[in-house]
Scaffold this motif. Structure first.
Motif, mmCIF file in Angstrom:
data_model
loop_
_atom_site.group_PDB
_atom_site.id
_atom_site.type_symbol
_atom_site.label_atom_id
_atom_site.label_comp_id
_atom_site.label_asym_id
_atom_site.label_seq_id
_atom_site.Cartn_x
_atom_site.Cartn_y
_atom_site.Cartn_z
ATOM 1 N N THR A 213 6.316 -7.733 1.393
ATOM 2 C CA THR A 213 5.508 -7.283 2.522
ATOM 3 C C THR A 213 4.789 -8.415 3.239
ATOM 4 O OG1 THR A 213 5.101 -5.352 1.137
ATOM 5 C CG2 THR A 213 3.750 -5.527 3.105
ATOM 6 N N THR A 214 4.342 -9.415 2.468
ATOM 7 C CA THR A 214 3.577 -10.522 3.062
ATOM 8 C C THR A 214 4.091 -11.864 2.528
ATOM 9 O OG1 THR A 214 1.953 -10.578 1.271
ATOM 10 C CG2 THR A 214 1.448 -9.116 3.116
ATOM 11 N N ASP B 58 0.526 2.171 2.167
ATOM 12 C CA ASP B 58 0.837 1.952 3.588
ATOM 13 C C ASP B 58 1.306 3.260 4.238
ATOM 14 O OD1 ASP B 58 0.310 -0.675 2.984
ATOM 15 O OD2 ASP B 58 2.392 -1.324 2.970
ATOM 16 N N LYS C 239 2.606 -15.763 1.528
ATOM 17 C CA LYS C 239 1.382 -16.485 1.245
ATOM 18 C C LYS C 239 1.713 -17.937 0.923
ATOM 19 C CE LYS C 239 1.580 -13.056 -1.112
ATOM 20 N NZ LYS C 239 2.366 -11.795 -1.026
HETATM 21 P P1 ADP Z 1 4.003 -8.564 -1.755
HETATM 22 O O1 ADP Z 1 3.659 -9.839 -2.493
HETATM 23 O O2 ADP Z 1 4.929 -7.654 -2.485
HETATM 24 O O3 ADP Z 1 4.438 -8.828 -0.342
HETATM 25 P P2 ADP Z 1 1.118 -8.136 -1.584
HETATM 26 O O4 ADP Z 1 0.608 -8.518 -2.936
HETATM 27 O O5 ADP Z 1 0.890 -9.104 -0.483
HETATM 28 O O6 ADP Z 1 2.654 -7.722 -1.666
HETATM 29 O O7 ADP Z 1 0.473 -6.722 -1.230
HETATM 30 C C1 ADP Z 1 0.808 -6.034 -0.055
HETATM 31 C C2 ADP Z 1 0.123 -4.688 -0.090
HETATM 32 O O8 ADP Z 1 -1.282 -4.875 -0.181
HETATM 33 C C3 ADP Z 1 0.343 -3.884 1.183
HETATM 34 O O9 ADP Z 1 1.439 -3.027 1.014
HETATM 35 C C4 ADP Z 1 -0.972 -3.133 1.371
HETATM 36 O O10 ADP Z 1 -0.857 -1.796 0.924
HETATM 37 C C5 ADP Z 1 -1.973 -3.848 0.478
HETATM 38 N N1 ADP Z 1 -3.066 -4.488 1.238
HETATM 39 C C6 ADP Z 1 -2.988 -5.605 1.967
HETATM 40 N N2 ADP Z 1 -4.183 -5.913 2.518
HETATM 41 C C7 ADP Z 1 -5.045 -4.949 2.108
HETATM 42 C C8 ADP Z 1 -6.435 -4.688 2.329
HETATM 43 N N3 ADP Z 1 -7.194 -5.487 3.081
HETATM 44 N N4 ADP Z 1 -6.980 -3.615 1.730
HETATM 45 C C9 ADP Z 1 -6.242 -2.811 0.959
HETATM 46 N N5 ADP Z 1 -4.921 -2.993 0.714
HETATM 47 C C10 ADP Z 1 -4.330 -4.044 1.276
#
Ligand code: ADP
Length: 258
Positions: free
Chosen positions: A11-12, A134, A14
């Motif tokens: 999803t993100t 989400d 980093k």
């Molecule tokens: P991945 O590493 O699998 O891409 P992440 O650890 O970055 O995932 O988490 C992404 C998830 O975190 C998103 O699907 C969302 O639901 C949740 N998320 C991201 N930012 C926030 C926030 N500020 N508050 C609550 N949940 C969040």
């Protein structure tokens, strides 16, 4: 010496730059993981915020779901290894890491020497993951950030009995149609994630200190419900979503010394 860690999630994306393996000097996060512009955008943001250049990085390690598609690094490391390393860096002495990411949930056991000794993972189902949050946030017409804030206002959480995302979606829609307040539905959604994750954590075994990693760590309602359900204090660090990238940068530093 600077080392770079990149975590390309579902999803993100980093990125973290470490100095001499001990100090985080820059970090960036962009929405968009595997198969998107997210990794490049996160790196560009990193260079502009740090004033450093790619050529100054002694080594780069990539981790996360999208790591195998990324060519521009000196090596790859598994998400489990990197989350364990990153969690140990931010929360020294941690023995259990509960990672709730966009697509999966992992519970990682760490020994007193800081080494990973085992893990359990969710099945191939979105329930209990960031994706579940989400989808539910969209139905409530809230951002994921607002979902947790709304849930904290509830005094009477709605019961969300379906564990399947598709069924839970229709359950949430019917509750809203029946006039259940948004904040109570939001609280029910957070409770449902926490109960799913705590069942997995109990299966893996929970030893304190316990920390949470991944994006969902920013949802304080989920963290509170998890604490209640597991009967432990959870360390919710603001860097939780960066643990994988921090671990990758540590791995890159260690590799330089080998
Ligand atoms: P991945 O590493 O699998 O891409 P992440 O650890 O970055 O995932 O988490 C992404 C998830 O975190 C998103 O699907 C969302 O639901 C949740 N998320 C991201 N930012 C926030 C926030 N500020 N508050 C609550 N949940 C969040």
């Amino acid at each position: 010496m600077y080392t770079l860690g990149i975590d390309i999630g579902s999803t993100t994306s980093k990125c973290v730059i470490l100095r001499d393996g001990i100090e985080i000097i820059a970090k960036s996060l962009q929405i968009g993981g595997l198969g998107s512009e997210g990794p490049e955008e996160a790196l560009n943001a990193l260079w502009s915020s740090s004033g450093l250049k790619r050529q100054q990085m002694a080594a780069t390690i990539v981790t996360g779901y999208g790591r195998t598609n990324y060519r521009d690094a000196n090596g790859q490391a598994s998400e489990l290894t990197c989350h364990a390393l990153g969690a140990g860096f931010v929360c020294p002495g941690v023995r259990t890491v509960i990672d709730i990411g966009g697509q999966d949930v992992k519970v990682i056991a760490i020994n007193e020497q800081g080494q990973m000794t085992g893990f359990v993972m969710n099945d191939k189902c979105a329930a209990g993951t960031g994706r579940f949050m989400d989808v539910m946030a969209q139905i409530l017409r809230l951002s994921v950030e607002e979902l947790g804030v709304n849930a904290e206002l509830s005094r009477n959480p709605a019961a969300i009995s379906s564990t399947c995302t598709v069924f839970a979606e229709s359950e949430v829609i019917s509750q809203l149609a029946a006039g259940v307040p948004k904040q109570d539905v939001a609280a029910g959604i957070c409770e449902s994630v926490a109960s799913r994750v705590s069942a997995l954590a109990r299966r893996g075994g929970v030893t304190e200190p316990v920390c949470i990693s991944g994006g969902v760590a920013q949802n304080s309602a989920v963290c509170r419900d998890l604490e209640r359900s597991l009967g432990v204090r959870l360390i919710c660090d603001p860097l939780a979503q960066y643990f994988g990238a921090i671990g990758a940068a540590i791995r890159a530093y260690k590799q330089m010394g080998e």
